[in-house]
Design a protein around this motif. Structure first.
Motif, short mmCIF file in Angstrom:
data_model
loop_
_atom_site.label_atom_id
_atom_site.label_comp_id
_atom_site.label_asym_id
_atom_site.label_seq_id
_atom_site.Cartn_x
_atom_site.Cartn_y
_atom_site.Cartn_z
N TYR A 136 2.97 5.15 -9.83
CA TYR A 136 2.83 4.96 -8.39
C TYR A 136 2.43 6.25 -7.69
CZ TYR A 136 5.29 0.77 -9.72
OH TYR A 136 5.65 -0.39 -10.34
N MET A 137 1.51 6.11 -6.77
CA MET A 137 1.08 7.27 -5.99
C MET A 137 2.08 7.55 -4.88
SD MET A 137 -2.42 7.90 -4.03
CE MET A 137 -3.07 9.21 -5.00
N CYS A 138 2.56 6.51 -4.25
CA CYS A 138 3.57 6.71 -3.21
C CYS A 138 4.35 5.42 -2.97
CB CYS A 138 2.92 7.16 -1.91
SG CYS A 138 1.96 5.88 -1.12
N ILE A 139 5.45 5.58 -2.28
CA ILE A 139 6.27 4.41 -1.94
C ILE A 139 6.43 4.36 -0.42
CG2 ILE A 139 8.45 3.19 -2.39
CD1 ILE A 139 6.87 3.94 -4.95
N GLU A 140 6.00 3.27 0.14
CA GLU A 140 6.22 3.09 1.59
C GLU A 140 7.59 2.43 1.75
OE1 GLU A 140 3.00 0.53 2.58
OE2 GLU A 140 1.49 2.04 2.18
N VAL A 141 8.43 3.05 2.56
CA VAL A 141 9.77 2.49 2.73
C VAL A 141 9.86 1.83 4.11
CG1 VAL A 141 12.24 2.99 2.73
CG2 VAL A 141 10.70 4.31 1.27
N TYR A 142 10.09 0.54 4.10
CA TYR A 142 10.28 -0.21 5.34
C TYR A 142 11.75 -0.60 5.44
CZ TYR A 142 5.21 -0.56 5.13
OH TYR A 142 3.87 -0.25 5.05
N SER A 143 12.15 -1.01 6.62
CA SER A 143 13.58 -1.31 6.77
C SER A 143 14.00 -2.50 5.91
CB SER A 143 13.90 -1.58 8.23
OG SER A 143 13.03 -2.57 8.72
N ASP A 144 13.07 -3.38 5.58
CA ASP A 144 13.46 -4.57 4.82
C ASP A 144 12.85 -4.64 3.43
OD1 ASP A 144 10.91 -4.86 5.72
OD2 ASP A 144 11.09 -6.96 6.27
N ARG A 145 12.06 -3.65 3.05
CA ARG A 145 11.43 -3.69 1.74
C ARG A 145 10.81 -2.33 1.38
NH1 ARG A 145 7.37 -8.16 3.47
NH2 ARG A 145 8.40 -7.94 5.43
N MET A 146 10.40 -2.21 0.12
CA MET A 146 9.63 -1.03 -0.29
C MET A 146 8.30 -1.54 -0.85
SD MET A 146 12.24 1.54 -2.22
CE MET A 146 12.84 0.45 -3.48
N VAL A 147 7.25 -0.77 -0.62
CA VAL A 147 5.96 -1.15 -1.19
C VAL A 147 5.48 0.01 -2.07
CG1 VAL A 147 3.61 -1.89 -0.70
CG2 VAL A 147 5.43 -2.52 0.86
N ALA A 148 5.34 -0.30 -3.35
CA ALA A 148 4.91 0.73 -4.31
C ALA A 148 3.39 0.68 -4.43
CB ALA A 148 5.56 0.46 -5.65
N ILE A 149 2.76 1.81 -4.14
CA ILE A 149 1.29 1.85 -4.17
C ILE A 149 0.83 2.57 -5.44
CG2 ILE A 149 -0.78 2.57 -2.89
CD1 ILE A 149 1.04 0.62 -1.31
N SER A 150 0.02 1.87 -6.24
CA SER A 150 -0.50 2.48 -7.48
C SER A 150 -1.69 3.37 -7.16
CB SER A 150 -0.93 1.40 -8.46
OG SER A 150 0.15 0.57 -8.74
N ASP A 151 -2.12 4.13 -8.17
CA ASP A 151 -3.23 5.06 -7.96
C ASP A 151 -4.51 4.35 -7.51
OD1 ASP A 151 -1.59 7.02 -8.68
OD2 ASP A 151 -2.34 7.25 -10.73
N ASP A 152 -4.68 3.09 -7.94
CA ASP A 152 -5.89 2.36 -7.55
C ASP A 152 -5.70 1.64 -6.21
OD1 ASP A 152 -4.12 0.42 -8.27
OD2 ASP A 152 -5.43 -0.59 -9.71
#
Lengths: 160, 572
Positions: A136-152
């Protein structure tokens, strides 16, 4: 020859959504939770990935205007409805040991680098394990979930 | 002279006694050290015993759960046999009649009598009038056929309709088949399909229907999917449906035998996290193998259309009667408890995830998910599995991607290590801080050692002996008896003092031994941490096998054999 019901229809729908992803992701309003989830699932743009890459470097560490500009650029790449829920972005730190991850805190308006074992803000701490993962390139942290973003740019959602 | 003799004799006696006393004290000191060491060993034994006791209790509970589940399963099967066993005869006759009619060796009367008898034996059962209708149809008895058919349709419209669609296909009555199928499809709501629709999909993908019927079914299924897709949250629901379906394949392996030292050293919460991560990351290779096996090799169709339809008819009449469903659900839960070696909570969780497979009504996409992931429960053929997987490909990929991220988010990070023998606690992530931990452990035991040595000091009785001895000599004006007793007491106190060094030496030896043992234990634990991490990373890296598999799947086309000599292509 006749194609039996194929996976194409499902695939097509998804492709259509991806093609229109820019319009969804670039700050467009989404109304329902389903639409929000769909928008958050859209692959992130190249621009967005570039912005995340330069979190480690650049003048935005010391220069508030530069940081604000970077933040606004990132926000533009994310759905507007998600902005109220976004706590921060956590990603791997390339400054080298002892630094491990860094965060872009959307409340604190700062970029912070964290050493191995150093505690992070509790809402962001849960993203640490994923942020360190090489996939994962980064993780967006929201109050109700996390979104894992891959390199692509592809996104995977982990609900709370 | 006499006085001198007494003095000499008394002093030598006292000297010997004191010397013996000194030796005894040495022995006692040594024994105390042994007791101390034994105490430590006993403490460790107690910890081990507690662990073994807990394991024993857990094993006992599991054994009882298995035994209970087996007993319950037998009872359920008996109940099924008592309540619905007589349906078996009716079910066997269904294909029996058709095969007998094929070779024309059974008299019309016999066939008629047999089917009419079934009507009496199985009241309320849809298949009995359906068979009477079939028998009457074969005997050209239109009135009876219509009456019986109307009763069968009243009892279970959908099953009867599908049954006669298949029977018509078997008899090469394509127009009738199409009419029956039209009727069946018209009754279906893609949000609430009867489970037996999987038989229709099976027939479709196995090429049982002729080209025109197949086209008709395909377009209807496309309509279903379009309707489902139009529903808000459809894609999200598919993803979550598939996540649940994938989770049913989680293994439940006990890794405490693979990493026994780590298992003992970490708190139970840490171990649970380790165990879950090791089990959950295995899902990638399990899924890869599962899907690869489904797509491996060519599916050979039955040699004749009749055989193929008979299989479908058998499937239809045997597996989808809703009245048996509650008992079948209970039977399945018992089976899961047995499969999970008595782990009731894991079995119940799997049952919760698989529950939709045993629901009487499902959405079309849930039907596909069930067919793909639980072919035995949903009674789907391999061809249907392939079809369902190809159709659901994108949802599977997305669900797998989300699940992989969730599994990774739960990876154990900082592990707390406890060495009970020396009451030491340390932390590690991947064992790379071995040198620091070893230093810390040595410092910890060294501090214990220094503390223990500092505790080895003269005790109050020794001071009392010295004070009384000195006082006796001084206060009695150096009387002979006082000198003798005083000197003895002083000597005794001196021996105590002299013995301190030995005690300290023994204590130091004990702690040096403890250092060596504990360092070895810590190294062994850290080696297991490294192995555990390697295994975890290896299993995690296999997630790409699944995504690669589906990437390749998109470029393939699946050739379906058909009994009408046509060829169907199904793109993934």
């Amino acid at each position: 020859m006749r194609k039996l019901l194929t996976a194409e229809s499902a695939k097509k729908q998804d492709t259509d959504l991806r093609l229109s992803s820019n319009s969804i992701l670039t700050g467009t309003k989404v109304s329902s939770p389903v639409e929000l989830e769909r928008a958050l699932r859209m692959p992130r743009s190249k621009k967005y990935l570039e912005y995340i890459k330069i979190l480690d470097t650049g003048t935005h560490h010391s220069n508030k205007t530069s940081l604000q500009e970077l933040k606004e650029n990132i926000q533009k790449e994310l759905p507007e409805a998600a902005m109220g829920l976004l706590i921060g972005i956590v990603s791997k730190c390339y400054l080298g040991a002892p630094y491990e991850v860094h965060t872009l805190d959307f409340f604190g308006q700062i970029i912070e680098h964290y050493k191995v074992g150093e505690s992070m803000k509790s809402e962001l701490e849960r993203a640490r394990t994923l942020a360190k993962h090489h996939n994962y390139m980064c993780i967006e942290v929201y109050s109700d979930r996390m979104v894992a973003i891959s390199d692509d740019g592809t996104a995977a959602i982990i609900n709370k | 002279m006499a006085e001198r003799i007494i003095q000499t004799a008394d002093l030598s006696n006292i000297n010997r006694s004191l010397s013996a006393l000194g030796n005894s004290l040495d022995q006692i000191s040594g024994q105390i050290d042994v007791v101390d060491q034994n105490l430590n060993a006993t403490q460790q034994d107690l910890v081990n015993l507690w662990q073994e006791f807990r394991d024993f209790v857990a094993a006992d509970v599991r054994a009882k759960e298995i035994s209970l589940a087996e007993t319950r399963q037998v009872k359920i099967r008996q109940e099924l046999d008592t309540s619905y066993g007589h349906y078996g005869q009716v079910r066997r006759i269904a294909t029996g009649i058709l095969q007998a009619a094929d070779i024309k060796i059974v008299r019309q009367e016999t066939m008629q009598n047999a089917t009419e008898e079934l009507m009496l034996l199985t009241p309320k059962y849809w298949l009995a009038p359906a068979l009477v209708a079939l028998g009457a149809w074969l005997n050209d008895n239109k009135d009876l056929a219509q009456k019986a058919l109307s009763e069968a349709l009243k009892r279970d419209d959908e099953k009867t309709t599908l049954f006669f669609a298949l029977v018509s296909r078997r008899a090469q009555r394509l127009a009738a088949c199409q009419t029956w199928l039209d009727r069946y499809l018209g009754q279906q709501d893609p949000f609430n399909l009867d489970r037996q629709t999987v038989v229709l999909v099976d027939a479709l993908v196995n090429g049982v229907f002729g080209a025109s019927v197949r086209m008709q079914c395909s377009s209807r299924i496309e309509q279903w999917v379009t309707e489902l897709e139009a529903q808000a949250g459809f894609v999200e629901e598919q993803r979550s449906q598939w996540e649940d379906a994938i989770k049913t394949k989680y293994p439940n392996q006990d890794f405490s035998k693979n990493y026994p030292r780590l298992y003992k050293a970490v708190p139970s919460s840490d171990w649970q996290q380790i165990s879950e991560s090791l089990n959950h990351t295995q899902i990638h290779s399990i899924l890869h193998k599962y899907f690869s096996d489904i797509f491996e090799g060519e599916i050979k169709p039955s040699p004749s259309l009749n055989d193929e339809v008979d299989l479908l008819l058998d499937k239809l009449v045997q597996n989808f009667d809703d009245e048996e469903l509650p008992l079948r659900q209970q039977e399945h839960l018992c089976q899961l408890i047995i499969d999970e070696m008595g782990d009731r909570s894991v079995a119940e969780e799997k049952y919760r995830l698989e529950e939709k497979t045993l629901s009487d009504m499902v959405s079309f996409t849930q039907l596909l998910t069930n067919a793909a992931m639980h072919p035995q429960l949903s009674h789907a053929s391999v061809a249907t599995q392939r079809y369902a997987i190809a159709l659901s490909k994108q949802w599977i990929v997305d669900a797998h991607q989300d699940l992989t991220a969730s599994i990774r988010a739960e990876f154990p990070q900082k592990l707390t290590l406890n060495l009970a023998e020396c009451n030491w606690t340390g932390e590690t992530n991947n064992g790379s801080n071995e040198a620091l931990l070893l230093q810390d452990l040595e410092r910890h035991i060294e501090a214990q050692k220094q503390q223990a040595i500092a505790n080895v000091k003269l005790q109050m009785p020794t001071y009392i002996k010295a004070v009384i001895g000195g006082a006796l000599i001084l206060l009695t004006g150096f009387a002979v008896w006082a000198i003798v007793i005083g000197a003895a007491l002083l000597w005794w106190a001196f021996m105590d003092y002299k013995n301190l060094d030995n005690q300290k030496k023994n204590v130091a030896q004990h702690y040096e031994y403890l250092k060596e043992q504990s360092a070895n234990e810590l190294k062994a634990i850290l080696a297991e941490v490294v192995d555990m991490r390697k295994q975890l990373m290896h299993q995690d890296s296999e997630s790409s096998l699944v995504s690669d598999f589906f990437n390749e799947l998109s470029s393939k086309e699946y050739l379906m054999s058909a009994h009408d000599k046509g060829r169907n292509l199904m793109a993934g």
